[in-house]
Design a protein around this motif. Structure first.
Motif, PDB file in Angstrom:
ATOM      1  N   HIS A  76       0.847  -1.181   0.000  1.00 36.23           N
ATOM      2  CA  HIS A  76       0.000   0.000   0.000  1.00 36.23           C
ATOM      3  C   HIS A  76       0.890   1.241   0.000  1.00 36.23           C
ATOM      4  CE1 HIS A  76      -3.513  -2.450   0.950  1.00 36.23           C
ATOM      5  NE2 HIS A  76      -2.743  -3.088   1.811  1.00 36.23           N
ATOM      6  N   GLU A  77       0.292   2.381  -0.346  1.00 37.82           N
ATOM      7  CA  GLU A  77       1.050   3.633  -0.367  1.00 37.82           C
ATOM      8  C   GLU A  77       0.230   4.724   0.319  1.00 37.82           C
ATOM      9  OE1 GLU A  77       2.771   6.534  -3.783  1.00 37.82           O
ATOM     10  OE2 GLU A  77       3.193   4.402  -3.997  1.00 37.82           O
ATOM     11  N   ALA A  78       0.903   5.524   1.123  1.00 38.96           N
ATOM     12  CA  ALA A  78       0.261   6.639   1.821  1.00 38.96           C
ATOM     13  C   ALA A  78       1.106   7.886   1.613  1.00 38.96           C
ATOM     14  CB  ALA A  78       0.136   6.327   3.305  1.00 38.96           C
ATOM     15  N   ALA A  79       0.441   9.029   1.532  1.00 40.20           N
ATOM     16  CA  ALA A  79       1.140  10.297   1.336  1.00 40.20           C
ATOM     17  C   ALA A  79       0.816  11.240   2.476  1.00 40.20           C
ATOM     18  CB  ALA A  79       0.722  10.921   0.011  1.00 40.20           C
ATOM     19  N   GLY A  80       1.777  12.061   2.825  1.00 37.49           N
ATOM     20  CA  GLY A  80       1.569  13.043   3.880  1.00 37.49           C
ATOM     21  C   GLY A  80       2.895  13.500   4.459  1.00 37.49           C
ATOM     22  N   TYR A  81       2.843  13.939   5.708  1.00 36.61           N
ATOM     23  CA  TYR A  81       4.034  14.388   6.425  1.00 36.61           C
ATOM     24  C   TYR A  81       4.279  13.460   7.603  1.00 36.61           C
ATOM     25  CZ  TYR A  81       3.521  18.703   3.807  1.00 36.61           C
ATOM     26  OH  TYR A  81       3.429  19.621   2.799  1.00 36.61           O
ATOM     27  N   ILE A  82       5.537  13.246   7.934  1.00 35.01           N
ATOM     28  CA  ILE A  82       5.865  12.419   9.090  1.00 35.01           C
ATOM     29  C   ILE A  82       5.602  13.245  10.335  1.00 35.01           C
ATOM     30  CG2 ILE A  82       7.680  11.176  10.300  1.00 35.01           C
ATOM     31  CD1 ILE A  82       8.849  10.488   7.566  1.00 35.01           C
ATOM     32  N   ASP A  83       4.630  12.784  11.115  1.00 36.87           N
ATOM     33  CA  ASP A  83       4.189  13.513  12.304  1.00 36.87           C
ATOM     34  C   ASP A  83       5.018  13.145  13.526  1.00 36.87           C
ATOM     35  OD1 ASP A  83       2.533  15.244  13.729  1.00 36.87           O
ATOM     36  OD2 ASP A  83       1.226  13.598  14.331  1.00 36.87           O
ATOM     37  N   GLY A  95      -2.164  14.942   3.816  1.00 35.09           N
ATOM     38  CA  GLY A  95      -2.385  14.225   2.571  1.00 35.09           C
ATOM     39  C   GLY A  95      -3.843  13.834   2.403  1.00 35.09           C
ATOM     40  N   SER A  96      -4.075  12.637   1.925  1.00 34.07           N
ATOM     41  CA  SER A  96      -5.428  12.191   1.632  1.00 34.07           C
ATOM     42  C   SER A  96      -6.157  11.645   2.854  1.00 34.07           C
ATOM     43  CB  SER A  96      -5.378  11.117   0.541  1.00 34.07           C
ATOM     44  OG  SER A  96      -4.609  10.021   0.998  1.00 34.07           O
ATOM     45  N   MET A  97      -5.471  11.464   3.976  1.00 36.82           N
ATOM     46  CA  MET A  97      -6.133  10.926   5.160  1.00 36.82           C
ATOM     47  C   MET A  97      -5.847  11.814   6.363  1.00 36.82           C
ATOM     48  SD  MET A  97      -3.287   8.521   4.758  1.00 36.82           S
ATOM     49  CE  MET A  97      -1.718   9.258   5.003  1.00 36.82           C
ATOM     50  N   GLN A  98      -6.554  11.595   7.443  1.00 31.69           N
ATOM     51  CA  GLN A  98      -6.342  12.377   8.654  1.00 31.69           C
ATOM     52  C   GLN A  98      -5.011  12.015   9.304  1.00 31.69           C
ATOM     53  OE1 GLN A  98      -8.120  14.872   9.711  1.00 31.69           O
ATOM     54  NE2 GLN A  98      -9.555  14.677   8.024  1.00 31.69           N
ATOM     55  N   SER A  99      -4.879  10.769   9.712  1.00 30.42           N
ATOM     56  CA  SER A  99      -3.656  10.320  10.360  1.00 30.42           C
ATOM     57  C   SER A  99      -3.543   8.809  10.188  1.00 30.42           C
ATOM     58  CB  SER A  99      -3.697  10.677  11.847  1.00 30.42           C
ATOM     59  OG  SER A  99      -2.526  10.234  12.465  1.00 30.42           O
TER      60      SER A  99
END
Length: 111
Positions: A73-80, A94-98
């Motif tokens: 799977h692939e997820a996009a965003g920032y490393i929190d 990105g496309s999801m909350q967390s």
């Protein structure tokens, strides 16, 4: 003459397809499509660690490829953040909350 066009009446009743049959076939197909988890060597793990640290410190957007339930799977965003005790990585935006991922399931971090 009509008797020749009647079809195969003997086997007409056995052409049933129950919902249970369909579910079993779909489950079997999903299990056959599962892949084995790729194993990363030490160099790949070190490069992955460097990418995570660099992206976290500079607040860069990332695409994380991870393994879950026999598929990639692939997820996009920032490393929190990263939980050292539980070995989990949090990705926000990105496309999801967390999203929280186990460190062992992460295969690649694209900057």
């Amino acid at each position: 003459m009509n008797e020749l066009k009647r079809g195969n009446k003997l086997w007409e009743g056995s052409r049933m397809f129950l919902p249970e049959h369909k579910q079993a076939l779909l489950k079997r197909r999903r299990n056959q499509q599962k892949i084995a988890k790729p194993i990363l060597d030490e160099q790949q793990l070190e490069a992955l660690n460097q990418s995570i640290c660099y992206a976290k410190n500079n607040r860069l957007p990332v695409r994380v490829v991870y393994f879950q339930n026999g598929a990639l799977h692939e997820a996009a965003g920032y490393i929190d953040g990263f939980d050292d005790i539980n070995k989990k990585l949090r990705i926000a935006g990105g496309s999801m909350q967390s999203l929280t991922l186990k460190a062992a399931d992460i295969l690649e971090v694209k900057l």
